[in-house]
Enzyme design. Structure first.
Site, PDB file in Angstrom:
ATOM      1  N   CYS A 131       0.812  -1.220   0.000  1.00  0.00           N
ATOM      2  CA  CYS A 131       0.000   0.000   0.000  1.00  0.00           C
ATOM      3  C   CYS A 131       0.847   1.273   0.000  1.00  0.00           C
ATOM      4  CB  CYS A 131      -0.949  -0.003   1.193  1.00  0.00           C
ATOM      5  SG  CYS A 131      -0.176  -0.440   2.758  1.00  0.00           S
ATOM      6  N   HIS A 251      -2.547   6.379   4.974  1.00  0.00           N
ATOM      7  CA  HIS A 251      -1.091   6.432   5.110  1.00  0.00           C
ATOM      8  C   HIS A 251      -0.586   7.791   4.630  1.00  0.00           C
ATOM      9  CE1 HIS A 251      -1.127   2.347   6.196  1.00  0.00           C
ATOM     10  NE2 HIS A 251      -0.544   1.792   5.163  1.00  0.00           N
TER      11      HIS A 251
END
Length: 348
Positions: A131, A251
């Site tokens: 990711c 994130h």
């Protein structure tokens, strides 16, 4: 479901990423003739609604993939290693969301905005990158194309959802315990199977995944190696430090780059970001406009801001890159790969 669609299976359908995959397939109206939902024996029997139809989750077995054309995997590396070859043997193309095959030289590692053409070399299995890697390389690709990349130094600030539902629960429970003056007993983070566990609530933990012999964690080495593979450049200098923060989803990354060609400036980077597919520019420091993890949740794009020229290196620049790790960092990228397979005539 449509008669003109494909026979699709989702393995890990009851997990966080699996749920997002189903939502993304529905939202993007992927052409599906039939949908098979698969999971571990423990989760088999659950009911999931897809496009108004109630589907029952089945236990994943090799024969589950009979007649399947496309299989989206998100159920752990060991399960992928066991079942992906079985699915391919039965005629399916597998898009795998684990690290099981990412560094296999015969398996394309794909972010469609960056290296869609690598799909042409698949042998039945396609890997979805990590990711944190996905959002970084998609943001940097316009710069690589225009001015070349010599060096990347990234520090990540990663959400606990990247470690699963148990990590999210632990963060909230620890927060409550600390606020109530209770003793906490960490059991999940930074790595459930490692020797020690640390508080994540009100903390920053500089370990994601287990440490390697070189002092880097497996997560950091994934970012380093995957970036070079996706950009097809072993000479690219990449360093990473990956940190877990008490953020549920989203994130964030501080990315320093050095470009090869002269002539790039901050305004040039902003213009490239405005035109980049899947990227939204949020960069107006005078008005405190910059990407925030709290604002990216549930959004498909990668957000870029805080663009600055390095004070000591003319070809050095700093960027702040934020994305929903469960969407573009996992489910969305997998579904985009599936659409790319159709576009390239690779999904029959």
């Amino acid at each position: 479901m449509t008669q003109q669609g494909y026979h699709v299976a989702v393995l890990g359908a009851t997990g966080a990423v699996g749920e997002q995959m189903l939502k993304t397939l529905e939202k993007m109206d992927f052409p599906i003739a039939s949908l098979t939902l698969l999971s571990s024996k423990r989760s088999a029997g659950k009911k999931i609604n897809f496009k108004g139809e109630e589907l029952t989750v089945q236990e994943a077995k090799p024969e589950s993939f009979d007649g399947i054309q496309l299989a989206l995997f998100s159920a752990g590396g060991s399960i992928s290693k066991a079942l992906a070859p079985e699915a391919v043997k039965r005629g399916a193309i597998v898009v795998d969301n684990t690290s099981a095959f990412r560094m296999d030289k015969d398996v394309p590692l794909v972010v469609p905005e960056v290296n869609e053409d690598h799909l042409k070399n698949h042998n039945g299995i396609i890997s979805n990158p990590n990711c944190s890697t996905i959002q970084m390389v998609a943001a940097l690709e316009p710069l690589r194309k225009s001015h070349g990349l010599k060096r990347i130094v990234v520090s990540t600030y990663q959400a606990v959802s990247g470690a699963g539902a148990a990590a999210i629960d632990e963060m909230y429970e620890q927060s409550r315990q600390i606020m109530d003056g209770e003793e906490i007993n960490p059991e999940v983070l930074p790595v459930s199977g490692d020797k020690k566990h640390f508080q994540i609530a009100f903390n920053a933990v500089p370990q994601i995944d287990v440490f390697q012999d070189n002092g880097y964690t497996f997560e950091e080495m994934k970012m380093i190696n995957e970036t070079k593979k996706i950009m097809n450049d072993e000479s690219l200098e990449v360093a990473a430090t990956c940190v877990r923060l008490p953020v549920e989803t989203g994130h964030s990354e501080s990315v320093y780059i050095e470009v090869e060609k002269d002539g790039l400036d901050v305004e040039g980077i902003r213009n490239l970001m405005k035109e980049a597919p899947g990227v939204t520019l949020e960069d107006d420091p005078a008005n405190q406009v910059y990407p925030l993890a709290s604002e990216c949740k549930g959004k498909d794009d990668i957000f870029v801001g805080r663009i600055r020229q390095d004070l000591d290196r003319e070809n050095g620049f700093h960027l702040w890159v934020v994305a929903d790790n469960l969407l573009k960092g996992a489910a969305l990228n997998s579904v985009q790969i599936a659409f790319s397979l159709i576009k390239l005539g690779l999904l029959k």
